[in-house]
Write an enzyme that holds these catalytic residues in place. Structure first.
Site, short mmCIF file in Angstrom:
data_model
loop_
_atom_site.label_atom_id
_atom_site.label_comp_id
_atom_site.label_asym_id
_atom_site.label_seq_id
_atom_site.Cartn_x
_atom_site.Cartn_y
_atom_site.Cartn_z
N TYR A 188 0.83 -1.21 0.00
CA TYR A 188 0.00 0.00 0.00
C TYR A 188 0.87 1.27 0.00
CZ TYR A 188 -2.95 3.70 1.87
OH TYR A 188 -3.57 4.92 2.08
N VAL A 258 -3.18 13.14 -1.29
CA VAL A 258 -2.56 14.16 -0.45
C VAL A 258 -1.26 14.72 -1.05
CG1 VAL A 258 -3.61 13.43 1.74
CG2 VAL A 258 -1.39 12.48 1.05
N1 GLU Z 1 -0.55 7.35 1.65
C1 GLU Z 1 -1.52 8.25 2.23
C2 GLU Z 1 -1.98 7.71 3.56
O1 GLU Z 1 -2.20 6.56 3.64
C3 GLU Z 1 -2.64 8.37 1.27
C4 GLU Z 1 -3.59 9.41 1.70
C5 GLU Z 1 -4.25 10.12 0.59
O2 GLU Z 1 -3.66 10.50 -0.40
O3 GLU Z 1 -5.45 10.34 0.79
O4 GLU Z 1 -2.13 8.40 4.52
#
Ligand code: GLU
Length: 304
Positions: A188, A258
């Site tokens: 992930y 994000v």
């Molecule tokens: N890798 C980010 C997290 O898991 C993704 C969040 C996003 O872009 O919404 O917090």
């Protein structure tokens, strides 16, 4: 008016706003991005293209990756996906754990963190090397081999991703993560850390504007019904907990990350990617949202 002319106008009008919003700093490797960056790319299924700003600069796709993994999971696992994850907006922050307790570890939808973990877990059960398969899928959609993980971003997220890990273990306690939590989360973090540009993303998302078919190669990548359904999920769940406000202002199936990117689909016509790293309170790119709002106002291409 030509798409290029519209993008030029948007660039001019938004110039005073560049740099607004707050760069995500909870992932340390993202904290140093120049907030003044702005790019917008549009690809049409008939081959028209328009670009303005920093469209060839790579940024961290973050949650935009959740649409790619969902498409893969729907291809590979079909209806089984929906035994493990819902299809309702959460009304909570993208990384919230609160609903999982009451809802037996079944995340509200595949486009929030918890739902994306389950999708990645499904892919982890299907593939020997899920990281590689996800990357190859994206390369195929973008017709570009030079798309890579940004390993610094992945490492930074792994080192600080306690909330994501907590979520993974919590869902595992309900039996809704089947593989090792650390291994699923490593995939992930890597999918979120894929680096792509606005032009790459607009091109890679065209299949969702084109009934599941990659327009360049003509390959049917997912069924039309699945493409329609992914668009429906993007419209209702793709923009964190401000999905209603975003539908009101923009009215296009979209997904944000994000890293400051937002991808939007005009079904039957276009894929758009806008990037501006400063985020508003709700986690969506501040200037990016404004750019899409202007685009729809100028072109009348909202779906409503
Ligand atoms: N890798 C980010 C997290 O898991 C993704 C969040 C996003 O872009 O919404 O917090």
């Amino acid at each position: 008016m030509k798409l290029q002319q519209i993008l030029n106008e948007i660039y001019q009008e938004l110039n005073p706003d560049f740099g607004q919003g707050k760069v995500a700093n909870y992932i340390p490797a993202l904290a140093n991005i120049n907030p003044n960056k702005f790019g917008m790319a549009v690809h049409s299924i008939s081959g028209e293209k328009a670009f303005v700003g920093d469209v060839n600069e790579n940024f961290s796709i973050q949650s935009i990756s959740k649409v790619f993994t969902l498409a893969l999971a729907m291809m590979e696992c079909h209806e089984k996906v929906w035994e493990r994850v819902g299809r309702e907006p959460s009304g909570n922050r993208f990384n919230s754990l609160v609903q999982l307790e009451n809802e037996n570890g079944i995340p509200r939808n595949p486009l929030i963190n918890a739902g994306a973990h389950v999708v990645t877990d499904l892919l982890s059960s299907k593939y020997e090397n899920p990281k590689y398969e996800i990357l190859q899928f994206i390369r195929k959609l973008a017709e570009k081999e030079e798309i890579f993980f940004d390993n610094d971003v992945a490492k930074s997220e792994r080192e600080t991703g306690n909330r994501n890990l907590a979520m993974g273990y919590f869902m595992k306690s309900f039996g809704n993560i089947h593989n090792q939590v650390r291994v699923v989360l490593d995939t992930y973090f890597h999918q979120c850390a894929i680096a792509m540009s606005c032009t790459d993303l607009a091109k890679a998302f065209l299949f969702l504007a084109n009934d599941g078919i990659i327009p360049y190669s003509g390959e049917q990548i997912i069924e039309k019904l699945d493409s329609d359904r992914i668009n429906a999920l993007m419209l209702t769940c793709g923009m964190y907990d401000s999905v209603g406000d975003f539908a009101y202002r923009v009215g296009l199936p979209s997904k944000s990350g994000v890293g400051g990117g937002i991808v939007s689909i005009v079904p039957g016509e276009l894929a758009i990617c806008v990037w501006s790293p400063g985020l508003s309170e709700n986690g969506n790119s501040y200037v990016g949202t404004k750019a899409l709002e202007l685009f729809v106002r100028k072109t009348g291409k909202g779906i409503f």
